[in-house]
Scaffold this active site. Structure first.
Site, PDB file in Angstrom:
ATOM      1  N   HIS A  31       0.841  -1.201   0.000  1.00  0.00           N
ATOM      2  CA  HIS A  31       0.000   0.000   0.000  1.00  0.00           C
ATOM      3  C   HIS A  31       0.880   1.256   0.000  1.00  0.00           C
ATOM      4  O   HIS A  31       0.560   2.248  -0.650  1.00  0.00           O
ATOM      5  CB  HIS A  31      -0.901   0.024   1.242  1.00  0.00           C
ATOM      6  CG  HIS A  31      -1.921  -1.086   1.267  1.00  0.00           C
ATOM      7  ND1 HIS A  31      -3.264  -0.850   1.341  1.00  0.00           N
ATOM      8  CD2 HIS A  31      -1.789  -2.431   1.213  1.00  0.00           C
ATOM      9  CE1 HIS A  31      -3.921  -2.011   1.346  1.00  0.00           C
ATOM     10  NE2 HIS A  31      -3.043  -2.982   1.281  1.00  0.00           N
ATOM     11  N   ASP A 134      -5.889   5.679   2.071  1.00  0.00           N
ATOM     12  CA  ASP A 134      -5.990   4.274   1.682  1.00  0.00           C
ATOM     13  C   ASP A 134      -7.384   3.753   2.039  1.00  0.00           C
ATOM     14  O   ASP A 134      -7.945   4.104   3.095  1.00  0.00           O
ATOM     15  CB  ASP A 134      -4.934   3.452   2.419  1.00  0.00           C
ATOM     16  CG  ASP A 134      -4.792   2.063   1.838  1.00  0.00           C
ATOM     17  OD1 ASP A 134      -3.802   1.827   1.130  1.00  0.00           O
ATOM     18  OD2 ASP A 134      -5.688   1.207   2.065  1.00  0.00           O
ATOM     19  N   ALA A 351      14.368  -7.099  -3.125  1.00  0.00           N
ATOM     20  CA  ALA A 351      14.954  -6.950  -4.463  1.00  0.00           C
ATOM     21  C   ALA A 351      14.333  -5.750  -5.166  1.00  0.00           C
ATOM     22  O   ALA A 351      13.178  -5.422  -4.886  1.00  0.00           O
ATOM     23  CB  ALA A 351      14.677  -8.212  -5.273  1.00  0.00           C
ATOM     24  N   GLN A 353      12.348  -4.994  -7.511  1.00  0.00           N
ATOM     25  CA  GLN A 353      11.469  -5.773  -8.400  1.00  0.00           C
ATOM     26  C   GLN A 353      11.102  -5.039  -9.692  1.00  0.00           C
ATOM     27  O   GLN A 353      11.049  -5.630 -10.763  1.00  0.00           O
ATOM     28  CB  GLN A 353      10.199  -6.173  -7.651  1.00  0.00           C
ATOM     29  CG  GLN A 353       9.275  -7.030  -8.504  1.00  0.00           C
ATOM     30  CD  GLN A 353       8.131  -7.608  -7.728  1.00  0.00           C
ATOM     31  OE1 GLN A 353       8.328  -8.321  -6.744  1.00  0.00           O
ATOM     32  NE2 GLN A 353       6.919  -7.319  -8.156  1.00  0.00           N
ATOM     33  N   TRP A 371      -1.636  -7.320  -6.292  1.00  0.00           N
ATOM     34  CA  TRP A 371      -2.049  -6.474  -7.413  1.00  0.00           C
ATOM     35  C   TRP A 371      -0.909  -5.592  -7.928  1.00  0.00           C
ATOM     36  O   TRP A 371      -0.790  -5.347  -9.125  1.00  0.00           O
ATOM     37  CB  TRP A 371      -3.268  -5.644  -7.027  1.00  0.00           C
ATOM     38  CG  TRP A 371      -3.816  -4.860  -8.188  1.00  0.00           C
ATOM     39  CD1 TRP A 371      -3.953  -3.506  -8.275  1.00  0.00           C
ATOM     40  CD2 TRP A 371      -4.290  -5.390  -9.451  1.00  0.00           C
ATOM     41  NE1 TRP A 371      -4.488  -3.157  -9.498  1.00  0.00           N
ATOM     42  CE2 TRP A 371      -4.706  -4.299 -10.241  1.00  0.00           C
ATOM     43  CE3 TRP A 371      -4.393  -6.685  -9.986  1.00  0.00           C
ATOM     44  CZ2 TRP A 371      -5.215  -4.449 -11.534  1.00  0.00           C
ATOM     45  CZ3 TRP A 371      -4.898  -6.832 -11.283  1.00  0.00           C
ATOM     46  CH2 TRP A 371      -5.310  -5.729 -12.027  1.00  0.00           C
ATOM     47  N   ASN A 372      -0.036  -5.114  -7.021  1.00  0.00           N
ATOM     48  CA  ASN A 372       1.074  -4.273  -7.502  1.00  0.00           C
ATOM     49  C   ASN A 372       2.002  -5.072  -8.404  1.00  0.00           C
ATOM     50  O   ASN A 372       2.407  -4.601  -9.466  1.00  0.00           O
ATOM     51  CB  ASN A 372       1.885  -3.726  -6.324  1.00  0.00           C
ATOM     52  CG  ASN A 372       1.050  -2.830  -5.454  1.00  0.00           C
ATOM     53  OD1 ASN A 372       0.638  -1.761  -5.881  1.00  0.00           O
ATOM     54  ND2 ASN A 372       0.756  -3.272  -4.240  1.00  0.00           N
ATOM     55  N   SER A 373       2.346  -6.286  -7.955  1.00  0.00           N
ATOM     56  CA  SER A 373       3.246  -7.120  -8.764  1.00  0.00           C
ATOM     57  C   SER A 373       2.615  -7.400 -10.125  1.00  0.00           C
ATOM     58  O   SER A 373       3.287  -7.368 -11.157  1.00  0.00           O
ATOM     59  CB  SER A 373       3.543  -8.436  -8.044  1.00  0.00           C
ATOM     60  OG  SER A 373       4.298  -8.164  -6.889  1.00  0.00           O
ATOM     61  N   GLU A 376       2.884  -4.327 -12.280  1.00  0.00           N
ATOM     62  CA  GLU A 376       4.272  -4.071 -12.680  1.00  0.00           C
ATOM     63  C   GLU A 376       4.688  -5.030 -13.799  1.00  0.00           C
ATOM     64  O   GLU A 376       5.320  -4.621 -14.775  1.00  0.00           O
ATOM     65  CB  GLU A 376       5.194  -4.220 -11.459  1.00  0.00           C
ATOM     66  CG  GLU A 376       4.983  -3.093 -10.449  1.00  0.00           C
ATOM     67  CD  GLU A 376       5.466  -3.427  -9.033  1.00  0.00           C
ATOM     68  OE1 GLU A 376       6.231  -4.401  -8.863  1.00  0.00           O
ATOM     69  OE2 GLU A 376       5.065  -2.709  -8.088  1.00  0.00           O
ATOM     70  N   GLU A 392      -6.727 -11.383  -1.492  1.00  0.00           N
ATOM     71  CA  GLU A 392      -7.547 -11.486  -2.709  1.00  0.00           C
ATOM     72  C   GLU A 392      -6.741 -12.056  -3.882  1.00  0.00           C
ATOM     73  O   GLU A 392      -7.121 -11.943  -5.043  1.00  0.00           O
ATOM     74  CB  GLU A 392      -8.151 -10.104  -3.037  1.00  0.00           C
ATOM     75  CG  GLU A 392      -7.346  -9.131  -3.861  1.00  0.00           C
ATOM     76  CD  GLU A 392      -6.060  -8.585  -3.247  1.00  0.00           C
ATOM     77  OE1 GLU A 392      -5.615  -9.061  -2.187  1.00  0.00           O
ATOM     78  OE2 GLU A 392      -5.461  -7.689  -3.872  1.00  0.00           O
ATOM     79  N   GLN A 393      -5.614 -12.711  -3.567  1.00  0.00           N
ATOM     80  CA  GLN A 393      -4.699 -13.124  -4.643  1.00  0.00           C
ATOM     81  C   GLN A 393      -5.290 -14.188  -5.571  1.00  0.00           C
ATOM     82  O   GLN A 393      -5.019 -14.189  -6.778  1.00  0.00           O
ATOM     83  CB  GLN A 393      -3.382 -13.608  -4.026  1.00  0.00           C
ATOM     84  CG  GLN A 393      -2.618 -12.483  -3.326  1.00  0.00           C
ATOM     85  CD  GLN A 393      -1.554 -12.972  -2.353  1.00  0.00           C
ATOM     86  OE1 GLN A 393      -1.297 -14.167  -2.248  1.00  0.00           O
ATOM     87  NE2 GLN A 393      -0.932 -12.046  -1.644  1.00  0.00           N
TER      88      GLN A 393
HETATM   89  N1  UDP Z   1       8.603  -5.632  -3.909  1.00  0.00           N
HETATM   90  C1  UDP Z   1       9.895  -5.251  -4.189  1.00  0.00           C
HETATM   91  N2  UDP Z   1      10.895  -6.089  -3.828  1.00  0.00           N
HETATM   92  C2  UDP Z   1      10.686  -7.275  -3.211  1.00  0.00           C
HETATM   93  C3  UDP Z   1       9.350  -7.664  -2.934  1.00  0.00           C
HETATM   94  C4  UDP Z   1       8.323  -6.820  -3.303  1.00  0.00           C
HETATM   95  O1  UDP Z   1      10.135  -4.173  -4.749  1.00  0.00           O
HETATM   96  O2  UDP Z   1      11.654  -7.973  -2.935  1.00  0.00           O
HETATM   97  C5  UDP Z   1       7.502  -4.699  -4.239  1.00  0.00           C
HETATM   98  C6  UDP Z   1       6.784  -5.072  -5.509  1.00  0.00           C
HETATM   99  O3  UDP Z   1       7.438  -4.529  -6.626  1.00  0.00           O
HETATM  100  C7  UDP Z   1       5.410  -4.490  -5.248  1.00  0.00           C
HETATM  101  C8  UDP Z   1       5.224  -4.628  -3.746  1.00  0.00           C
HETATM  102  O4  UDP Z   1       6.535  -4.768  -3.215  1.00  0.00           O
HETATM  103  O5  UDP Z   1       5.393  -3.124  -5.583  1.00  0.00           O
HETATM  104  C9  UDP Z   1       4.420  -5.842  -3.363  1.00  0.00           C
HETATM  105  O6  UDP Z   1       3.077  -5.589  -3.600  1.00  0.00           O
HETATM  106  P1  UDP Z   1       2.078  -6.734  -4.050  1.00  0.00           P
HETATM  107  O7  UDP Z   1       0.749  -6.102  -4.223  1.00  0.00           O
HETATM  108  O8  UDP Z   1       2.618  -7.448  -5.211  1.00  0.00           O
HETATM  109  O9  UDP Z   1       2.084  -7.779  -2.879  1.00  0.00           O
HETATM  110  P2  UDP Z   1       1.990  -7.701  -1.295  1.00  0.00           P
HETATM  111  O10 UDP Z   1       3.358  -7.451  -0.824  1.00  0.00           O
HETATM  112  O11 UDP Z   1       1.040  -6.575  -0.966  1.00  0.00           O
HETATM  113  O12 UDP Z   1       1.481  -9.043  -0.951  1.00  0.00           O
END
Ligand code: UDP
Length: 490
Positions: A31, A134, A351, A353, A371-373, A376, A392-393
């Site tokens: 978030h 949020d 990492a 990402q 959702w962010n992954s 991206e 909600e994955q």
């Molecule tokens: N992310 C990252 N490096 C990592 C793990 C996650 O930059 O090693 C970032 C990823 O790019 C995304 C966020 O963390 O922006 C993860 O959000 P997502 O909605 O995918 O999953 P959540 O962490 O909320 O389960």
């Protein structure tokens, strides 16, 4: 991305009235990161808005790591204001879901209403002109109404997941009664899901996260800003706009603003470790699969062991991010590191990402379907192999695999569940087979790869000048300024 304010002279900009807007992210990196991206996007394009991110001390670093670089290159730096993290009996440095153990994460997940006194005090003291909070803080709509300022919610979720969750909430699905449930009344193909794959907050009667109250606050608010784009979610955006919000703005993928400006692509959300990018430089185009499960989910050693053996058995290049609690080395098979040395890289902890996904060597992504992954990978045109775990994955997986077609399931054979105690171990042979088949260049998944590239172009063009997301962003600012000028919160 060109600024939408190119026609303004410097003196116009100096004399322009500044509207003070507070952005309030929830305590999780999934978030905090998109909210920081959104702040960077707004400050680069709308100098008439003065932005302040309101955050607890322990979460400040996740915002500044993302914002510092974009603040350096703008005349309108985003400010940060802190308020105390609610006292829920955790160690002082644990204020973020996914940083501590799972009990601590659940406590933080459920603490959003406890943040109310601290946040209300900040809002009453500083009296911003508007607030964008949020969606996990639904009560802010009432606080903003008291202050007579417009309140918008920011949703780092797919419109598809929000619509499906609302349907399940209304159906009062309870575990044990049915094996599968079907969503009624949504556009697109029929959505049928195993009950085991639904998040606990729709299955449990008195869960702290209440989808109905989130939906109600969303409808009461001035509007909802969603990190998604119309071209990716199509009819679900239309349905969301019609039924879930007074005004909906689809402004994503907000991460594209970082890749375009190259602002904070390395430091985003954590430490900027770059050796993995140099390793990717040594690999052929589209020859590496990224394996990463977001910022919150962990595997037990037994599953990590199977995954290690499966990746080895796939004979593919891989970059695997192993996080947090499971970083002890018990899961590493004997001799494994030597055997995979020339084609596998393990990154411990965090990492970069976004930079990894944008690297030409990446050909696919094993993801937990956060959702962010997803956004991206979509923006980078990278096809996904899905391994959902929580929240909600599984619903997002449904969208990707069964509706959009830019991903395939890693495993369908056994018992999958949002609850760790109810799910089966995914065996190494399944992982090896799924990864090697998915990475075949002209193999059975070539249509999925093509769809991912097609969607990447759609997502990037939404964020370009004149694209749908940039138009929604401009409309948001025009409508918000209009409301602030007229002192109305409706
Ligand atoms: N992310 C990252 N490096 C990592 C793990 C996650 O930059 O090693 C970032 C990823 O790019 C995304 C966020 O963390 O922006 C993860 O959000 P997502 O909605 O995918 O999953 P959540 O962490 O909320 O389960």
């Amino acid at each position: 991305m060109a600024s939408s304010n190119n026609f303004l002279t410097n003196s116009d900009k100096v004399n322009m009235k500044k509207w003070r807007v507070f952005l309030i992210p929830f305590f999780a990196r999934g978030h905090l990161i998109p909210m920081a991206d959104f702040a960077g996007l707004l400050s680069a394009n709308h100098p008439e808005i003065e932005l302040t991110v309101v955050v607890t001390p322990g979460n400040t670093k996740f915002i500044t790591s993302s914002l510092d670089k974009s603040n350096d290159s703008t005349q309108h730096p985003v400010q940060i204001l802190t308020y105390p993290f609610p006292s829920i009996g955790l160690k002082s440095e644990v204020e973020t879901v996914g940083i501590g153990n799972s009990a601590e994460s659940s406590a933080i997940d459920e603490a959003s209403h406890l943040a109310r006194p601290g946040l209300e005090q900040v809002l009453q003291q500083h009296k911003p002109d508007a607030v964008i909070a949020d969606i996990s803080f639904p009560w802010i709509a009432a606080t903003a109404a008291d202050l007579k300022i417009p309140c918008l919610f920011f949703a780092p979720f797919s419109t598809f997941a929000m619509l499906v969750l609302n349907c399940f909430q209304k159906m009062r699905v309870r575990p044990g009664l049915l094996d599968h449930v079907t969503v009624l009344g949504l556009p697109g193909p029929e959505i049928r899901m195993p009950v085991l794959e639904l998040p606990s907050f729709v299955l449990e009667e008195n869960h702290a996260i209440n989808v109905e109250s989130l939906q109600k606050s969303g409808l009461d608010a001035f509007g909802i800003v969603v990190n998604t784009c119309r071209g990716v979610e199509l009819e679900y955006c239309d349905e969301f706009e019609k039924t879930q919000a007074r005004r909906a703005y689809f402004v994503g993928p907000v991460s594209v603003s970082c890749t375009m400006y190259q602002h904070h692509i390395i430091e985003r959300g954590g430490e900027g470790e770059t050796s993995c990018l140099r390793w990717l430089d040594t690999k052929e185009e589209r020859s590496v699969i990224l394996v990463s499960f977001g910022s919150q989910c962990y595997f037990k050693s037994a599953q990590l062991h199977e995954l290690a053996m499966g990746l080895e058995g796939s004979r593919q290049n891989f970059l695997w991010v192993v996080r947090g609690a499971d970083q002890s080395d018990k899961w590493i098979p004997e001799g494994w590191e030597e055997r995979i040395a020339d084609r596998g890289l393990v990154v411990r902890g965090w990492a970069p990402q976004l930079a990894i996904l944008a690297h030409p060597a990446i050909g696919a992504f094993v993801t937990q379907c956060g959702w962010n992954s997803i956004l991206e990978a979509t923006a980078a045109g990278v096809p996904m192999l899905t391994w959902p775990l929580a929240y909600e994955q599984f619903i997002n997986e449904k969208l990707l695999v069964d509706v959009v077609g830019c991903a395939a399931r890693l495993w369908e054979g056994g018992k999958r569940s949002t609850r760790e105690t109810e799910r089966e171990l995914v065996p190494r042979t399944v992982i090896a087979h799924a990864v090697s088949r998915f990475m075949e260049p002209e193999g059975e998944f070539s249509s999925v790869h093509c769809k991912a590239q097609e969607l990447g172009a759609v997502a990037r063009s939404a964020m370009a000048d004149g694209g749908s997301s940039m138009s929604d962003l401009s409309r948001l600012i025009i409508e918000l300024i209009n409301a602030m000028e007229n002192k109305t919160c409706q």
